[in-house]
Motif scaffolding. Structure first.
Motif, PDB file in Angstrom:
ATOM      1  N   LEU A   1     -12.463 -18.480  37.844  1.00  0.00           N
ATOM      2  CA  LEU A   1     -11.703 -19.071  36.752  1.00  0.00           C
ATOM      3  C   LEU A   1     -12.346 -18.818  35.397  1.00  0.00           C
ATOM      4  O   LEU A   1     -11.665 -18.758  34.378  1.00  0.00           O
ATOM      5  N   GLY A   2     -13.661 -18.701  35.368  1.00  0.00           N
ATOM      6  CA  GLY A   2     -14.335 -18.615  34.080  1.00  0.00           C
ATOM      7  C   GLY A   2     -14.543 -17.219  33.570  1.00  0.00           C
ATOM      8  O   GLY A   2     -14.880 -17.032  32.402  1.00  0.00           O
ATOM      9  N   SER A   3     -14.383 -16.214  34.399  1.00  0.00           N
ATOM     10  CA  SER A   3     -14.663 -14.855  33.952  1.00  0.00           C
ATOM     11  C   SER A   3     -13.516 -14.311  33.142  1.00  0.00           C
ATOM     12  O   SER A   3     -12.445 -14.859  33.084  1.00  0.00           O
ATOM     13  N   GLY A   4     -13.729 -13.207  32.540  1.00  0.00           N
ATOM     14  CA  GLY A   4     -12.705 -12.573  31.718  1.00  0.00           C
ATOM     15  C   GLY A   4     -13.301 -12.165  30.390  1.00  0.00           C
ATOM     16  O   GLY A   4     -14.348 -12.633  29.987  1.00  0.00           O
TER      17      GLY A   4
ATOM     18  N   ARG B   1      -8.607 -20.793  32.088  1.00  0.00           N
ATOM     19  CA  ARG B   1      -8.064 -19.516  32.542  1.00  0.00           C
ATOM     20  C   ARG B   1      -6.738 -19.740  33.251  1.00  0.00           C
ATOM     21  O   ARG B   1      -6.576 -20.676  34.031  1.00  0.00           O
ATOM     22  N   LEU B   2      -5.779 -18.863  32.952  1.00  0.00           N
ATOM     23  CA  LEU B   2      -4.486 -18.837  33.640  1.00  0.00           C
ATOM     24  C   LEU B   2      -4.273 -17.445  34.205  1.00  0.00           C
ATOM     25  O   LEU B   2      -4.456 -16.447  33.508  1.00  0.00           O
ATOM     26  N   VAL B   3      -3.890 -17.408  35.483  1.00  0.00           N
ATOM     27  CA  VAL B   3      -3.680 -16.134  36.168  1.00  0.00           C
ATOM     28  C   VAL B   3      -2.398 -16.215  36.979  1.00  0.00           C
ATOM     29  O   VAL B   3      -2.123 -17.222  37.638  1.00  0.00           O
TER      30      VAL B   3
ATOM     31  N   TYR C   1       1.822 -19.689  38.977  1.00  0.00           N
ATOM     32  CA  TYR C   1       0.582 -19.355  38.289  1.00  0.00           C
ATOM     33  C   TYR C   1      -0.478 -20.384  38.688  1.00  0.00           C
ATOM     34  O   TYR C   1      -0.158 -21.461  39.189  1.00  0.00           O
ATOM     35  N   ILE C   2      -1.723 -20.041  38.422  1.00  0.00           N
ATOM     36  CA  ILE C   2      -2.826 -20.989  38.553  1.00  0.00           C
ATOM     37  C   ILE C   2      -3.498 -21.103  37.193  1.00  0.00           C
ATOM     38  O   ILE C   2      -3.733 -20.099  36.525  1.00  0.00           O
ATOM     39  N   HIS C   3      -3.775 -22.340  36.778  1.00  0.00           N
ATOM     40  CA  HIS C   3      -4.540 -22.522  35.546  1.00  0.00           C
ATOM     41  C   HIS C   3      -5.579 -23.605  35.775  1.00  0.00           C
ATOM     42  O   HIS C   3      -5.390 -24.513  36.569  1.00  0.00           O
TER      43      HIS C   3
ATOM     44  N   VAL D   1      -7.727 -16.004  29.166  1.00  0.00           N
ATOM     45  CA  VAL D   1      -8.963 -16.786  29.127  1.00  0.00           C
ATOM     46  C   VAL D   1      -9.189 -17.289  27.709  1.00  0.00           C
ATOM     47  O   VAL D   1      -9.083 -16.526  26.750  1.00  0.00           O
ATOM     48  N   GLU D   2      -9.486 -18.571  27.584  1.00  0.00           N
ATOM     49  CA  GLU D   2      -9.877 -19.162  26.305  1.00  0.00           C
ATOM     50  C   GLU D   2     -11.144 -19.964  26.526  1.00  0.00           C
ATOM     51  O   GLU D   2     -11.314 -20.604  27.567  1.00  0.00           O
ATOM     52  N   ARG D   3     -12.051 -19.940  25.533  1.00  0.00           N
ATOM     53  CA  ARG D   3     -13.327 -20.640  25.665  1.00  0.00           C
ATOM     54  C   ARG D   3     -13.576 -21.529  24.451  1.00  0.00           C
ATOM     55  O   ARG D   3     -13.165 -21.223  23.337  1.00  0.00           O
TER      56      ARG D   3
END
Length: 334
Positions: A330-333, A79-81, A117-119, A88-90
């Motif tokens: 980080l994992g949601s989205g 996740r990058l915000v 940013y945070i990733h 979000v990529e999984r």
């Protein structure tokens, strides 16, 4: 790299607005017991760039481990915000008992604005995250280290247009931009680079009276452009007219670091290993706070102040294991 105060606020905001992970739905009485019983995949390490230019490609790699005695298959998320981005990529990842595997995520920074940013990469019960500075400014981080006198390592360097990272001795502070160059890296592709080894006293266009450092001293790392497209460092041989330093607001970007020479003597300045540019023309001079550099584009000499890039402040911002709030963050989205 540059301090990013906004990151702390961003992390706090993410935690507040994040969608809770499924674990948050457990009853308060059973949650602790179920978390303890449930052992899952763990993010062991994260390799993420600290800087990137807009409209470029970044790759984030992570090592995922399985601490259990059975094979596990779980979702691993990236996740990058930041700014107006929330990506979000999984991936579904399978790891054997007590094993490890690597995962990689590639992201285009198309339409990203410059800024912080945070990733990060997260599993169901662990995560690691890092800061990302989307910028067009070069940067460098050079940490205190021990050397055998023939090589040093630059921790991080960001060259938006490609180029080199050079090593200068303390004659740089005396205005000797050419004679102070005692090392240069091989050509670096545009982007972010870590652990760049630089051989000392092997600089095109320079002649040295020594082949290694004999004194412990403060050295300076400085990113340079590639201006004539030959992928050879020509700053010294051109008397400063080619491959000049990256500048930010007219100031050359540098990072100083104490370098201890094994079996060397205590120093503090140049150790007698002077260099003479082959070009043979007058070397630029300046004050203790200015250095004359060759113009990167037109060959003209201009006065450029030296500015410390700020040391090694671009460190990984944190690691969390078994933290539902950060996992959810980080994992949601969708």
């Amino acid at each position: 790299m540059t301090t990013r105060n906004a990151v702390v606020s961003l992390v706090a905001a993410l935690v507040v607005v994040s969608v809770l992970a499924p674990a948050a739905a457990w009853s308060a009485g059973a949650q602790g017991q179920q978390q303890q019983e449930r052992q899952g995949l763990v993010v062991e390490s994260l390799d993420a760039p600290g800087a990137a230019t807009p409209n470029s490609t970044i790759t984030v790699n992570a090592t995922i481990s399985n601490p259990t005695s059975q094979e596990l298959t779980e979702e691993v998320a990236f996740r990058l915000v930041g700014d107006d981005q929330d990506i979000v990529e999984r991936q579904s990842v399978t790891v054997g008992p007590d094993g490890t595997t690597s995962v990689s995520f590639t992201l285009e920074t198309t339409n990203f604005g410059t800024g912080d940013y945070i990733h990060g990469v997260t599993t169901a019960n662990s995560s690691q995250f890092a800061q990302l500075d989307v910028t067009t400014d070069a940067d460098v981080s050079f940490d205190e280290q021990e050397s055998d006198g023939t090589q040093v390592t630059v921790d991080e360097v960001f060259v938006p247009e490609g180029g080199y990272v050079t090593i200068h001795d303390q004659r740089l502070l005396e205005g000797d931009a050419l004679g102070s160059v005692i090392g240069v890296s091989s050509y670096l592709e545009p982007g972010f680079h870590e652990d760049v080894d630089v051989t000392l006293f092997d600089v095109p266009g320079a002649q040295f009276q020594t082949s290694e450092l004999t004194e412990s001293q403060v050295l300076f790392a400085m990113p340079h452009l590639e201006t004539n497209n030959d992928r050879t460092y020509d700053f010294v041989s051109s008397n400063g007219s080619a491959d000049g330093p990256y500048t930010v607001e007219g100031e050359a970007v540098t990072s100083p670091a104490p370098v201890t020479v094994a079996n060397g003597t205590a120093g503090g300045g140049a150790d007698g290993g002077t260099s003479t540019p082959d070009a043979g023309t007058d070397e630029p001079t300046g004050t203790a706070t200015e250095t004359e550099f060759g113009g990167a584009d037109d060959g003209e000499t201009t006065g450029t102040e030296i500015v410390d890039a700020g040391g090694d402040e671009n460190e990984t911002t944190g690691t969390e294991t078994g933290s539902p709030s950060l996992v959810a963050e980080l994992g949601s989205g969708n």
